[in-house]
Design an enzyme around this catalytic site. Structure first.
Site, PDB file in Angstrom:
ATOM      1  N   ARG A 127       1.337  -1.036   0.033  1.00  0.00           N
ATOM      2  CA  ARG A 127       0.067   0.526  -0.007  1.00  0.00           C
ATOM      3  C   ARG A 127       1.143   1.305  -0.057  1.00  0.00           C
ATOM      4  NH1 ARG A 127      -3.087  -2.903  -1.637  1.00  0.00           N
ATOM      5  NH2 ARG A 127      -5.155  -3.199  -0.533  1.00  0.00           N
ATOM      6  N   HIS A 130      -1.281   0.375  -9.468  1.00  0.00           N
ATOM      7  CA  HIS A 130      -2.027  -0.635  -8.981  1.00  0.00           C
ATOM      8  C   HIS A 130      -2.690  -1.954  -9.575  1.00  0.00           C
ATOM      9  CE1 HIS A 130      -4.125  -0.797  -4.531  1.00  0.00           C
ATOM     10  NE2 HIS A 130      -4.305  -2.199  -5.184  1.00  0.00           N
ATOM     11  N   GLU A 156      -4.326   7.690  -4.901  1.00  0.00           N
ATOM     12  CA  GLU A 156      -3.998   7.121  -6.347  1.00  0.00           C
ATOM     13  C   GLU A 156      -5.327   7.326  -6.956  1.00  0.00           C
ATOM     14  OE1 GLU A 156      -4.330   2.666  -5.327  1.00  0.00           O
ATOM     15  OE2 GLU A 156      -1.924   3.057  -5.038  1.00  0.00           O
TER      16      GLU A 156
HETATM   17  C1  MLT Z   1      -6.237  -5.539  -2.814  1.00  0.00           C
HETATM   18  O1  MLT Z   1      -5.832  -5.623  -2.506  1.00  0.00           O
HETATM   19  O2  MLT Z   1      -6.322  -7.580  -3.719  1.00  0.00           O
HETATM   20  C2  MLT Z   1      -5.459  -5.177  -3.656  1.00  0.00           C
HETATM   21  O3  MLT Z   1      -5.335  -3.991  -4.018  1.00  0.00           O
HETATM   22  C3  MLT Z   1      -6.308  -5.438  -4.999  1.00  0.00           C
HETATM   23  C4  MLT Z   1      -7.619  -4.616  -5.662  1.00  0.00           C
HETATM   24  O4  MLT Z   1      -8.415  -4.985  -4.611  1.00  0.00           O
HETATM   25  O5  MLT Z   1      -7.793  -4.009  -6.240  1.00  0.00           O
END
Ligand code: MLT
Length: 322
Positions: free
Chosen positions: A232, A280, A261
């Site tokens: 993150r 991401h 983001e």
């Molecule tokens: C997640 O936490 O699974 C990832 O960040 C993927 C997302 O939810 O976009």
């Protein structure tokens, strides 16, 4: 069931849900919109990129089930979820495979100058001798957060011929043994940072991990090391990282997650040549998203059946629950 889908999930899953249920889509909507569209909903499905606050959930008296179509829970008010006794189903497995593979994509991109080499080649410049890179094999891989995703990265690193060090928040002899089986030596985060040629970050964003990789942690890193963050944005202090890269203490960094983001957001690292930035997309493979979609369908079906049967708890869902 009355379902709100607040993030883009696999189209096959959306279509299947839409065929059987009353479905509202509001992908990545801001809080004021979510507060409106959630009012009569019983199920909420979401990923990252949307904030599921207490104020949003309070608007939905019928809300019972939250499906986090992925791993992170930093964008949901967990205290509220617990207090109200809402069911939260996470689906961390499929994305972990994609994130772990991408960690290698980013390490290779950094070590082998793949992005600048591509740019120069497109311009007709044959920079064969300027683009010499580094091996991953026989280097030290440091995994900060050797959990579900991090241990997979470590296991892949060991298969690649890397020496793998990992650290976790709460080490136990059981975790140490499990990681050892995957070729990962569990140690302190300080040792991971100071010994690794490649550091890959895989901790969730929580109060105690915000800016975990700050100026002090970066200073601990081996001169010339590479940093990869697929966890993150808030875990790495981007300005401190910028400083470490500009001073040449670190050779390069790759970030798939960012403090800010979304469309129009530009990273403070965007002008540095030794940085790779992606939006991401760690969990974003068709394969993983299709698998997540199938688990969503199973979870909703099981939940709908339990509601029809008058059962208090849905049963049979395989993903991890809070
Ligand atoms: C997640 O936490 O699974 C990832 O960040 C993927 C997302 O939810 O976009």
């Amino acid at each position: 069931m009355k379902i709100l889908v607040a993030s883009a999930i696999h189209p096959d899953a959306l279509e299947a849900l839409e065929a059987k249920h009353d479905l509202v889509r509001a992908f990545n909507a801001p809080e004021d919109v979510l507060k409106e569209v959630i009012r009569d909903r019983e199920i909420l499905i979401f990923r990252s990129g949307v904030q599921i606050t207490a104020a949003v959930m309070e608007q939905a008296p019928e809300l019972k089930l939250l499906i986090r179509a992925g791993s992170g829970t930093d964008n949901i008010d967990l205290d509220y979820v617990r207090e109200r006794g809402l069911k939260l189903v996470r689906i961390p497995g499929p994305g972990a495979k994609a994130v772990a593979e991408m960690a290698f994509g980013l390490m290779l991109a950094l070590a082998r100058n793949i992005l600048p080499a591509d740019q120069l080649t497109r311009q007709g410049r044959w920079a064969k001798h300027q683009m010499t890179g580094y091996l991953l094999t026989e280097k030290v891989l440091g995994v900060v957060g050797a959990g579900n995703i991090g241990s997979r990265v470590g296991w892949m690193g060991a298969a690649w011929g890397m020496t793998v060090l990992g650290c976790v928040e709460h080490p136990t002899p059981e975790k140490e043994a499990r990681l050892r089986e995957k070729g990962i030596r569990l140690t302190h985060c300080q040792e991971v940072l100071s010994q690794a040629d490649f550091v890959s970050i895989h901790v969730p964003l929580k109060e105690n991990t915000r800016n975990l990789i700050d100026a002090q942690a970066l200073a601990m890193m081996k001169p010339g090391a590479f940093l990869v963050n697929l966890a993150r944005g808030g875990v790495v202090d981007e300005l401190a990282l910028r400083d470490a890269l500009v001073r040449g203490h670190l050779r390069g960094a790759a970030l798939d997650v960012h403090a800010q983001e979304g469309e129009g957001k530009i990273s403070p690292l965007a002008d540095l040549p030794n940085v790779v930035l992606t939006p991401h997309i760690g969990a974003g493979t068709f394969d993983s998203q299709a698998e997540i979609g199938r688990i969503i369908l199973d979870t909703v079906t099981t939940f709908a059946q339990s509601q029809a049967d008058g059962a208090a708890e849905p049963v049979g869902a395989s993903p991890s629950t809070l």
